[in-house]
Design a protein around this motif. Structure first.
Motif, short mmCIF file in Angstrom:
data_model
loop_
_atom_site.label_atom_id
_atom_site.label_comp_id
_atom_site.label_asym_id
_atom_site.label_seq_id
_atom_site.Cartn_x
_atom_site.Cartn_y
_atom_site.Cartn_z
N ARG A 160 0.85 -1.20 -0.11
CA ARG A 160 -0.04 -0.15 -0.18
C ARG A 160 0.97 1.17 0.01
NH1 ARG A 160 -5.38 -0.84 -0.99
NH2 ARG A 160 -5.89 1.00 0.54
N LEU A 161 0.22 2.38 -0.31
CA LEU A 161 1.07 3.66 -0.42
C LEU A 161 1.01 4.15 1.00
CD1 LEU A 161 -0.58 5.29 -3.37
CD2 LEU A 161 1.53 4.43 -3.51
N GLY A 162 2.14 4.65 1.52
CA GLY A 162 2.24 5.36 2.73
C GLY A 162 1.30 6.91 2.66
N PRO A 163 1.49 7.36 3.84
CA PRO A 163 0.78 8.91 3.69
C PRO A 163 1.62 9.59 3.21
CG PRO A 163 1.77 8.22 5.96
CD PRO A 163 1.88 7.01 5.40
N PRO A 164 0.82 10.73 2.43
CA PRO A 164 1.42 11.81 1.75
C PRO A 164 2.39 12.93 2.44
CG PRO A 164 -0.83 12.25 1.87
CD PRO A 164 -0.62 10.76 2.36
N GLU A 165 3.50 13.10 2.05
CA GLU A 165 4.39 13.93 2.66
C GLU A 165 4.59 15.18 1.65
OE1 GLU A 165 9.21 14.44 3.23
OE2 GLU A 165 8.29 12.87 3.07
N PRO A 166 4.15 16.61 2.20
CA PRO A 166 4.31 17.51 1.21
C PRO A 166 5.82 17.85 0.66
CG PRO A 166 3.19 18.08 3.13
CD PRO A 166 3.61 16.76 3.30
N VAL A 167 5.98 17.90 -0.65
CA VAL A 167 7.17 18.22 -1.36
C VAL A 167 7.38 19.71 -1.55
CG1 VAL A 167 8.74 17.95 -3.30
CG2 VAL A 167 7.71 15.92 -2.02
N LEU A 168 6.08 20.37 -2.22
CA LEU A 168 6.04 21.82 -2.66
C LEU A 168 4.54 22.10 -2.63
CD1 LEU A 168 7.55 24.18 -3.93
CD2 LEU A 168 6.91 23.27 -6.02
N THR A 169 4.27 23.21 -1.94
CA THR A 169 2.82 23.55 -1.85
C THR A 169 2.84 25.07 -2.35
OG1 THR A 169 3.11 24.31 0.49
CG2 THR A 169 2.48 22.09 0.32
N GLY A 170 1.63 25.51 -2.49
CA GLY A 170 1.47 26.84 -2.68
C GLY A 170 1.37 27.14 -4.28
N ILE A 171 1.18 26.15 -5.08
CA ILE A 171 0.94 26.36 -6.55
C ILE A 171 -0.62 26.48 -6.80
CG2 ILE A 171 1.04 25.02 -8.83
CD1 ILE A 171 2.99 23.04 -7.45
N PRO A 172 -0.67 27.74 -7.30
CA PRO A 172 -1.98 28.17 -7.66
C PRO A 172 -2.97 27.08 -8.21
CG PRO A 172 -0.60 29.96 -8.22
CD PRO A 172 0.27 28.70 -8.17
N LYS A 173 -4.30 27.07 -7.73
CA LYS A 173 -5.23 26.09 -8.19
C LYS A 173 -6.46 27.05 -8.85
CE LYS A 173 -8.64 24.51 -5.69
NZ LYS A 173 -9.26 23.67 -4.72
#
Length: 384
Positions: A160-173
């Motif tokens: 299974r996949l592990g929990p997500p760890e942020p690498v880069l945030t703040g990209i406009p959506k």
């Protein structure tokens, strides 16, 4: 069913329209990144890949594509595709928020689970994938932004996949123009294509992560040698980048949605400005980089690209065809050719897997297609 097995080019080479075009206004109401599909007439869519180093000989002017078979079907809103060591594939579902492992020989599907924090909507959701060592990287739309995360994955069919760890945030959506393709380059750095979310001014704002190609370390820090100190921004002035690929000499290529006139294939350089919203297509304006190739939006709406056999292969959504762009160094060596026109519907992602082999992902279940039994699919291609 509309699934031919062997496909030839559309009457040989299909010439691009090379007249200059530009747009200086904001996004119009009809400027969504994929543009709603026009039903075909009765007569009648990067994914990224890095190649081994070394200068490649110029490819032949005329190419070929053979659909060697269907690996798997029944996929819902597939978007990102990444190859695991050993040849199995991971595919993301934009709207289902899931990642599925696909056996590269039998096509058997093994669900790996839902990625927490994904908030699908419009063109946002669970988008591009990349694999490095025991981590799966994903570009996703969250509640407040687009972001890149990574998850541990042992690689076994039952893992299974592990929990997500942020690498880069703040990209406009936004509802549209979220970009979403990620890939590791030959330099070991992580690259991402982003969109300007319909807010055109973001593309020229070097402080914003929207409308850019980004380059970062695997941990999300600005990569050494980036053109703007302390920034992950690598190039700017883009409208909506969804295709990234490197050629045999390590040059970076990107596919980009235009607004209403020209879609683009660009050779991406550090610190270069690709013109949006002041230029669309071959504008010839000082300070802006012109595309190497351009298409009418009805013929392309490009998403994923890959490099194989001396050419860039570009999947078209609205265009419902696979484009081949032969290269000689940093230039085109011939006219682009179109393959598979209308035969498999909208085409989302293309992935090189060595030699003359490509994987191609269809995109009929993304709310803009006309899905039939078995959609969506991953097709095996042989190209040359």
């Amino acid at each position: 069913m509309k699934r031919p097995v062997v496909v030839k080019a559309l009457g040989g080479a299909v010439a691009l329209v090379l007249a200059a075009g530009c747009s200086s206004g904001g996004a119009s109401s009809g400027s969504t990144e994929e543009r709603p599909r026009t039903p075909p007439s009765a007569s009648a869519s990067a994914s990224a890949s890095a190649s081994s180093s070394g200068t490649a000989a110029a490819p032949p002017a005329a190419g070929r594509v053979t659909v060697a078979g269907t690996l798997t079907e029944g996929l819902k809103s597939p978007w990102g595709l990444a190859e695991l060591p050993g040849g199995d594939l991971l595919v993301s579902s934009r709207d289902e928020r899931t990642i599925t492992r696909i056996d590269g020989r039998t096509g058997a599907k093994t669900p790996l689970g839902e990625v927490p924090g994904v908030v699908p909507g419009g063109e946002g959701g669970l988008l591009g994938l990349a694999v490095r060592d025991d981590r799966v990287y994903a570009y996703l739309t969250a509640a407040s932004d687009n972001r890149i995360v990574r998850m541990r994955y042992g690689g076994g069919a039952g893992d299974r996949l592990g929990p997500p760890e942020p690498v880069l945030t703040g990209i406009p959506k936004g509802f549209t123009h979220n970009g979403g393709r990620i890939a590791f380059g030959p330099d070991g750095m992580l690259y991402a294509g982003t969109g300007e979310t319909g807010e055109t001014g973001l593309a020229q704002d070097r402080e914003s992560l929207g409308g850019k190609v980004l380059r970062m370390t695997p941990e999300g820090r600005p990569a050494p040698g980036n053109p703007f100190p302390g920034s992950v921004v690598y190039s700017y002035g883009h409208r909506n980048v969804q295709g990234l690929a490197w050629d045999a000499d390590g040059r970076l290529w990107a596919a980009e949605f235009g607004q209403n006139t020209w879609d683009e294939l660009n050779l991406v350089g550090a610190g270069k400005n690709y013109g949006w919203p002041e230029a669309e297509g071959k504008a010839g304006k000082r300070g802006f980089e012109d595309p190497v190739a351009q298409w009418r939006t009805s013929e392309a709406s490009p998403s994923g690209i890959a490099y194989a056999r001396g050419a860039i292969w570009m999947a078209g959504l609205r265009g419902e065809r696979l484009w081949r762009v032969p290269l000689s160094g940093a230039e085109r060596s011939g006219e682009p050719e179109a393959f598979l026109e209308g035969g498999h519907g909208r085409l989302r992602t293309v992935l090189a897997t060595g030699g003359d082999r490509l994987w191609l992902v269809t995109s009929e279940t993304d709310t803009r297609g006309t899905p039939g039994p078995g959609d969506d699919r991953i097709l095996r291609l042989r190209v040359g």
